[in-house]
Structures are given as structure tokens and as C-alpha cells.
Design an enzyme around this catalytic site. Sequence first.
Site, PDB file in Angstrom:
ATOM      1  N   THR A  51      28.384 -32.460  39.536  1.00  0.00           N
ATOM      2  CA  THR A  51      28.262 -31.009  39.413  1.00  0.00           C
ATOM      3  C   THR A  51      26.814 -30.647  39.695  1.00  0.00           C
ATOM      4  O   THR A  51      25.929 -30.954  38.902  1.00  0.00           O
ATOM      5  CB  THR A  51      28.667 -30.531  38.009  1.00  0.00           C
ATOM      6  OG1 THR A  51      30.044 -30.846  37.807  1.00  0.00           O
ATOM      7  CG2 THR A  51      28.463 -29.035  37.859  1.00  0.00           C
TER       8      THR A  51
ATOM      9  N   LYS B 117      33.777 -24.874  40.168  1.00  0.00           N
ATOM     10  CA  LYS B 117      33.413 -25.550  38.916  1.00  0.00           C
ATOM     11  C   LYS B 117      32.431 -24.706  38.112  1.00  0.00           C
ATOM     12  O   LYS B 117      32.587 -24.516  36.893  1.00  0.00           O
ATOM     13  CB  LYS B 117      32.765 -26.906  39.252  1.00  0.00           C
ATOM     14  CG  LYS B 117      32.133 -27.648  38.079  1.00  0.00           C
ATOM     15  CD  LYS B 117      33.153 -28.235  37.131  1.00  0.00           C
ATOM     16  CE  LYS B 117      32.508 -28.896  35.917  1.00  0.00           C
ATOM     17  NZ  LYS B 117      31.957 -30.213  36.198  1.00  0.00           N
TER      18      LYS B 117
ATOM     19  N   LYS C  16      23.223 -26.994  31.073  1.00  0.00           N
ATOM     20  CA  LYS C  16      22.960 -27.361  32.469  1.00  0.00           C
ATOM     21  C   LYS C  16      23.910 -26.609  33.409  1.00  0.00           C
ATOM     22  O   LYS C  16      23.472 -26.034  34.416  1.00  0.00           O
ATOM     23  CB  LYS C  16      23.140 -28.870  32.657  1.00  0.00           C
ATOM     24  CG  LYS C  16      22.965 -29.320  34.101  1.00  0.00           C
ATOM     25  CD  LYS C  16      23.844 -30.531  34.428  1.00  0.00           C
ATOM     26  CE  LYS C  16      24.165 -30.613  35.903  1.00  0.00           C
ATOM     27  NZ  LYS C  16      25.216 -31.569  36.226  1.00  0.00           N
TER      28      LYS C  16
END
Lengths: 302, 302, 302, 302
Positions: free
Chosen positions: C96, C173, C248
Site C-alpha cells: 500500500t 485501497k 499511515k
Amino acid sequence: MSLVGFIGLGQMGAHMARNLIKHGHKLIVYDVNAKVLEQFKADGATIAKFPADVAAASKDIVTMLPSSPHVKLVYTGDGGLLETLQPNSLCMDSSTIDQMVSVEMALALRQKQASYVDAPVSGGVVGAQNATLTFMVGGGDEQPVFDRAHTFLSKMGKNIVNCGKVGNGQAAKICNNMMLGISMIGVSETMNLGIRMGLDAKLLASILNTSSGRCWSSDTYNPVPGVIEGIPPSKEYQGGFGSALMAKDLSLAQNAATATHAPTPLGSMAHQIYRLLAQDPNFSQKDFGVVYQFLKEEAKKR
Amino acid sequence: MSLVGFIGLGQMGAHMARNLIKHGHKLIVYDVNAKVLEQFKADGATIAKFPADVAAASKDIVTMLPSSPHVKLVYTGDGGLLETLQPNSLCMDSSTIDQMVSVEMALALRQKQASYVDAPVSGGVVGAQNATLTFMVGGGDEQPVFDRAHTFLSKMGKNIVNCGKVGNGQAAKICNNMMLGISMIGVSETMNLGIRMGLDAKLLASILNTSSGRCWSSDTYNPVPGVIEGIPPSKEYQGGFGSALMAKDLSLAQNAATATHAPTPLGSMAHQIYRLLAQDPNFSQKDFGVVYQFLKEEAKKR
Amino acid sequence: MSLVGFIGLGQMGAHMARNLIKHGHKLIVYDVNAKVLEQFKADGATIAKFPADVAAASKDIVTMLPSSPHVKLVYTGDGGLLETLQPNSLCMDSSTIDQMVSVEMALALRQKQASYVDAPVSGGVVGAQNATLTFMVGGGDEQPVFDRAHTFLSKMGKNIVNCGKVGNGQAAKICNNMMLGISMIGVSETMNLGIRMGLDAKLLASILNTSSGRCWSSDTYNPVPGVIEGIPPSKEYQGGFGSALMAKDLSLAQNAATATHAPTPLGSMAHQIYRLLAQDPNFSQKDFGVVYQFLKEEAKKR
Amino acid sequence: MSLVGFIGLGQMGAHMARNLIKHGHKLIVYDVNAKVLEQFKADGATIAKFPADVAAASKDIVTMLPSSPHVKLVYTGDGGLLETLQPNSLCMDSSTIDQMVSVEMALALRQKQASYVDAPVSGGVVGAQNATLTFMVGGGDEQPVFDRAHTFLSKMGKNIVNCGKVGNGQAAKICNNMMLGISMIGVSETMNLGIRMGLDAKLLASILNTSSGRCWSSDTYNPVPGVIEGIPPSKEYQGGFGSALMAKDLSLAQNAATATHAPTPLGSMAHQIYRLLAQDPNFSQKDFGVVYQFLKEEAKKR
């Protein structure tokens, strides 16, 4: 000189009442704290059993209470001022409370042919002690009322601002403190960010203070320890203006914003942040500059 | 006097370059705008076809560009400064850009035995014109470099602040402008709330300005039309510092906050609010004080 | 069957690689952790000294790395994949990361006549172990590329979504996790408020779950301990998806929002809140549902 | 069957009252709107001149009013219910109001030996018409009271939830709607961000709806036009639940949060955003999904 009533002898009120005594006024006082009443008795004040006793004995009354419900109780509760209030009395309420409650009290007093000013203060305990408070006076749109209030308020403060109609004193106080809460968090974020980016704290403060980022929370009350000596942030956030009190003032601002449909995104966020601090025993009673520590990493690791 | 290079002759840069000329410097200049190049040619400047021509002809170079990608292109792109940069050159970059890009440029220059300072400014177009800018200089931790930069910057501004190592100029600028964005929105919310609560705008401003809510956005640049005459908010938000530019600076602050893991709840919200304004054609190009109108009801009804 | 390359054998990657082995693939693996390499050697995998060794030996390569800089290093660093990558190779990056880095990698691979898909996952460590992950695939707009990737991804997950062009996997995502961060904080605020107003926690959850307040963070992963058994919030927030990881992902969303000028006031505030948690050792490594405890008074008093 | 009182025949109330009539109840009704009273008279209902007339004639009374002050007026004002309320009466208040006002009304009724339940609804105008509302009932901790209320509420809705003590109905309603406001803005931000990053709107919705970002505002009421047909966002935000009403419910949530000292950073921000919409004539009366348009660039350019 006639007797002056004083209700609410807490951290602020006790100093204010003593300044009236210093100027030769005789006082009749009321508080829930028996110990402080004993001290005022020793200083020559008359002690009242109920607020109503104060109103029966005096036509010039100062109230200095912690919040809206206390004000309602002292004015309109059992044994409250309204039970015995004399025509042509003047009540000066220096509490910081909901503007609507101030307006409500003023209406209730008018029915008794009495006057009311809301006169919240800025300047803190030090200002109360040194009689350097600023009073923001609502209800001074009737000049004789303002002049009469001025006689007493000027003995407890140095700056008596006529804000217009009843409730405007609260409005001014609440607005100032909302701005203060925003700028204190803003300066805390900014100083923390700059330090993490590699800047020296004092250098950054000096740049802000000579640029468009300048504000009281930066140039007079910088929340980073050591940037300005002698203020609470440089004394482990002892003394000063507590985070829980800031949270209370910001909640009054939010109530007012909701009532007037005023959008306040930053004021609202500032309220939420001080509410988080107010419920944290590490921060609640410390000076409101401690929000810098809340945002700063190392503080949390202790 | 040797030839000075100047790249970026926009609203700010053109004034800055002219101030160097006024002080007797001979310039070699580069811009993408042919028209402005003609004007400088008429003023006696040498015109470069590429940034590389500037670096070939001059060892003292000022750059004033709109954003990080422009800086990268001018320094490291095809025909960029690095292609021809001479040892012992000094590049002074007055662009407001990402701190990381400043650091990257400095490293690239060091490999060519050249020096770099980041020297973003505050003071706006008026400050550029009148040579009253403040320069926040990063890379001045080497005193000879700072002194050499000072020779040139002091002819374009009146306040040359040594902020330490490379990147610190950007840090100082970004921090100040984040605080400025927060306080401007804060003042706008506060003024709007107070006015809705019944206060007169000028009275409220005067209370803030003598109390703990005091800040530059209130006492020097109050966003409510008519409170302070002669500034953009009193001229329908024409001129001044555009909302879209404030959105850009706040985005740099957010990038820096993410990179350094610094929590900035109000800075983040201020960024979001100016981003909303930046995409609204009614607000985007107006002075950033126009956020007051965004928050105020009547403005939306027009 | 030909050799499959796998780089990044962390908490997620190790399970994913083992699922490829289970389906009969022979692997050549790389990681910085020598211990985990030993385990894979024992399982029959070939061990590579550098990513470049993987690309030299295999044309189907999966990467599962913690962040953008790691991906850049593994692909374009010294000893990276690009040094030896063969024409017609396919790299499937399940990390990611920043959408821009995915696009950059895809361009670099194209110059080597190789293909790239970004294929970040949802489903966590449990999904990785049980091969029930969802893969969000960007770069599948070329059907043969998608089909080829599907061969491998379908052995590690059960839901392989073709999101279109390169970068769209990251977009999907990041968007999902921004919404997740917002709704988790929202549910935490709501449950805390309702409980303080006097409601039973399970009753409140059941009302939300059958009304318009329904969401995954309420009906499947309610952050209040005891409302749903067997999930991390009922196990002292052990295991699950850590607050620092959520911080994050929210920072990636903010980077994307800034790059696309998309206003995200709640996403931005959610980022700030998880950033506060990420820097607090009491919360950082705990499941992201722990934001409920952050907001709840009693937790702070411990 | 005895006479049932009904006060408040607005968009919701009129449908609810008609459902009672459909089930054979005879009604005595009150409203400020003479026209709607005429219609009910035509339907066989008795018309009251004052709320007090309703209480004099009936012991089972439903009230459905727009806000706290209206409720106070109908119950405790001149000509209000309390003037004539009979012992053993039951008032069922379906208004969405401040929890404190519900508690206050319950106390006032208890002094008259009468019972009170707060029973706000979800389901909107369509639910009112079709008798498919959900009632969240506070005051049902006394089972006979709940059973008696159930007799009437079950004819106007299909889901009658016993939330416990008085005020809990309001708590449940307010909590659900705070979560709804947060998730609707969250979905709007997420869809807008994803679309700007290059994702197809329906694809993104389907990913969210099968992942941890799933929520009612995404899978049932997606605010992007065309993603779900037949709902207000696909009909230019006509009908549905207005932004101004959402702003009102979020203000009740903020009042409750302040009273209980519950931190609600996202709830607070959601309130501010809907407050901005509520004051904008382009958005105020449109369905609350219109916040998507507020955040989206092109909408502002129209």
C-alpha cells in the site's frame, strides 16, 4: 457610603471584593465556603446567610460565580436575590455564562424595577488581585446604568468597556476566548511543526512575532517552555488559565454559535481538543498552554 | 559589479529584479514570458534563452518561482542551471516550496562546489515593490554564504533573517503562513459570531485587539469590510494574498507535518477550508480574508 | 511450473508466499530478515541475495513492502529488480503506497518491456493466512495482464477486483481505508456519547445496526469492548490493524487529496486523530478500534 | 375505543395520525395550520382549539413537533396540555428534541400522575405514510407504560424499540443521526477523492460496499448521482432528508456532547459542515446527500 453586596468569593471574587474594601466600601457578602466568610468577617464585612439577605441590605450587588446554573440559583432560587430585591437596585454579574441566561436575569430584574449588567472579566487572578481587570459590560446602553456600574467596576479593574445592550458583555468575552483558544492551539501546532522541521524555538517565535503569524499566544504567552520566561508555560504549566476552564468557555461559544447559526469550524475543533484535555488528569488543571505538550510527541511518552 | 542572474520575473520577481537594477547591478534574466523579457531588455538587462545561459554568465543567481516542480525544472531540467553552473556560484531561491526540494537542490549544487540558500519572502507584492520584504534564509549556517546572500537580498528587502541550515527558510515561511491561515479563519469565525450575537464589528475588533485574542489578522488585516480602511477586505477583497495561494502554502505545511509526524488539527482544517475556497470561482482569486464572507450567511445568498 | 519471485516476507508477505507454495509454485524469495529467509529455505524456496537475483531468475514477481521508499529501493535501487528484469516480466506489487510511486514504477517497467500491476490488499493477517484477501488491481485495463496476475493473486486471495488503469488499485485501497478511519472514529464518538447519555452499549449498537447509522465499524468491528466477542476490541485491542498503520494509510489519502485538490475535512481530521494515537505508546501498536478508549474518559485516567 | 389526542399534523404527523384513524381510532387533533385541521375534520376527527382541549378529552396523546421550544409550549405553555391533563394519562412525544427537555416534560407529567415517553422516529415521510417507522422509546423501563405506548405506536410503525429510561429515545435518535451525518460526509469525501484519482464511481462504491468502508450512506443512499437509482441523490437531491434538518439533529448531538463532556471531533465537524449548507440557499432544502456536491468542484462552478 452605602453597603455593597458581593456574592461569590472564589479565586477571582475574593480579590475583587477586597479591592472594593480597599476603596472604602462596606460589604455584605455571601458564599458557600464558610472559611472564606470568616476571613471577610475579620476584614469587617457583614456575613449573609442567603443571597436574599444581601439584596435586602444592599442596592448595589456584584456576583462572581462559576457557571450558568449557579447564577440562576443565586438570582432566582430559594433564598435568592429576587426574593428581596429592592427597586432601583443594580446587579453587576461578572460571571462568564451563557448569554441567554444573562438576558433572562436582566428581564427578571426589570420586573422588580431593578437593573442588571453582565460584566465578565479578562485578566485572570493576577488582574483580580491588582485591580487591572478588563470588564466587558453589557447593559450599558442605558448610560446612567453604565455610569453607576462604572463606579464600582473601576475599583476592581482598569478597563471598563461599554459593549452595548444586555448580553453583549458575555458576547465579547466568549468571542475573545474562542479566538484565544484557536490561536493557542494554532501556535502550539506551529511551534511543534517548526521545531520538528529543524528550527530553533526562540528563532521561530521571533519570526512569527514580527510577521503575519503574530498573536498574543505567540508573543506574550508562548506555550513552548523557555521561549518566554516567567509565564506558566515556563513553569511547568502551573497557575495561569486552566485547560478545563478554556473548555468551558469554548462550550459557551459553541452554544452561542448554535443559537445564532454561526459556522465556527476552528472554534468547534478547538472546543473538542480542550475537551479531550479537560478529561485527562495530566492536563485538566494545568495552564491551557499545555496543549503544546499534548500535541508534542515526547510528552506522551513520559 | 559582476553580472547577477535572475530567473522568474512574475508579480513578485519583476519588482525584486528591478530593485537590484536600482542598486546598480547588471542583470541576466530568464522567464517563460517573452513580454516581460522585452521590458527588462529595455531596462538594460541581458536576456537568456535558457536557465543554463544564466549560470554560464553569472555566479550569483536569484530564482523566484511558483512551485516545487518549477524549481526542479529550472535547476535540474534540460537546459537547467546545473548544466553550466560554475564552482563557487551561489543560488538564492526565494520560491516558497517543499522543504525537501530545497534540501535536494542544495545537495545537487554542493556536488558542483556551489552554494544554495532557500530564502522565501513575506511582505507581498507591495513589499517586493518597496524593497521591504522579509527574507527567511536557510543555508546561512555557513556565515560567508549568509553574508554573500545578504549583499543581494538586502537590496530587495529590509529584514534578512538567518534561520540556520538549508531548508529552514522554507520551514519558517511555511510555519508562519500556517499560523496566518489559522488565525485568519479564527478571526473570521469570531467576528461573524460576535456580530450575530449583537456586537458592533469595530467594537468587537477593538476588544480583541486589546485582549488575549489579539493577532495580526485582527488588528492589521481584519477581514470584516470597513473595520480597517485601505486593506483588501475593505476593497471587496481585491488584491492582497489570494485564497488559492493560501491553500497552496497550507498544503506545503501539511506535507511537512506528515513528513515530520507533527499533529496539526487546526492547520489541517484550515487547509481544507482554503481548499474549498480555492475551487470556488467566487473566492479563489480574492484576498484570503474572503473566508469571512464564506462563513457569513448573507454572502451565500447573493 | 516456472519460478515465482517473492520479495517482502513480513507479517503479510510470509503467509502470502506460503499460499503460493501450497499451490505448487516454486519460489525465489528475498527479504532483509535473515531468519525468515532460513525458514523459507527449509520450505524449499531459493534464497536471493538481492532483488536483482530474483528478477534474473523469475518473470513473475510479487512484492509486499511496507512503504513507498521500500518499493522504490527494491525496484530501482542498487541491486534492484530493474537491473536484471527480463522482457515480458510481470511485477505484482501488493504494497500500500503512494499512487504516484505505483505509476512511476509502471513507467520504469514499461521501458524494460515488462508489466506492472499495483495490487494492494484488504483482509489483514488472517486473510493473508487463509488466502481470503481481496486484491484491488490497478493495471488490469490490459486484460492479458490482469489474467496473468489473476493466476497468482487468486492463490493468495478470494476476491480479485479489476480496478482499471495503473494506480487504481492504490486509489481503491486508500479510499476504502479513509472511509474506514472516518467511520471507526465516528462509531467511537457515537458509542461514547450514547453511553454517557444513558444508553446500554449493546442496545445502541443494535439500533445503529438496523438504522441509517449502520456501518462495518459498528456491525462487524464495534470498538466498544464486549459488544462483539472475538474481535480485537474485545481482546484489549491486541492484534488487528494497528493505529500507526491506519495513520499511515490516512496520510496516503491526504497526499492523494492534496495532489487532486479534493476537499476531505473529515478524512483530514481522522488523519490528525490517528497521528495523535500513532505517537502515543499506549495506543500506537494497538488495534485501531482503540480510538474509542482515546475518546473515553476513564481510559485516560488509568 | 377511547379518543386519542394528536398534536402536530405536519409532513410526518399527518401521515401518522391517519394511520391511527385507519386502525379505527377516533382522534381529537390540534395544529396551528387551519387548513390541515379542516382536512382532519372531514376525516371525522374532532378539532381542538388548544392543546388543553386535547388533554381534557383524551388520556392517550401523541405529539409530533418540530423542536424543543414547540414541545415546551404545547406541554407547559398557556392553554397547554398540563393545564387539563388527567391522572393516568400517557403522552407519547415523537418529536426529535433536546434530551433534557424530554426529561423535564416527564417530570412535569409525573406531578400530574401522568406518564411520558419520548419516542422519536426514523424512516422519514415514506415510513410515516406506510407505517414502517422505527420508534425509539424512552420511558419504557416501566413495562406497563411501554406496553400501553406500544398499542398506539405499533399502528404507526413496524419497529418499536424499548430504549429504557426517559430520554433514551432521544439519545438513540441523536446518536444514530450523528453517525449518519458523519458517514454521509465521509462517503462524499471518499467518492469524490476516488473519482478524482481515476476510479469509476460505481466500481468504487462496489468496492466500499464489500469492504470495511461499507455503510448505509454508501450501499443504500450513495450521494453520487447515478450510483443508486431511485433515491434523492439520483433525483437532483429532491425530497429525502433536508440538509437543514440534518444540521438541526447534529446541533442536538453537540448539545448532548457538551452536557455529557463527550469528545466528538468528527461529529462536531459534521455539524459545522451541515451548518454551512443550511445557510446556503442552494443546499439548505435539498437532501443531505447534497454535501457531495458541496465538496465537488464542478458543482461550485455552476
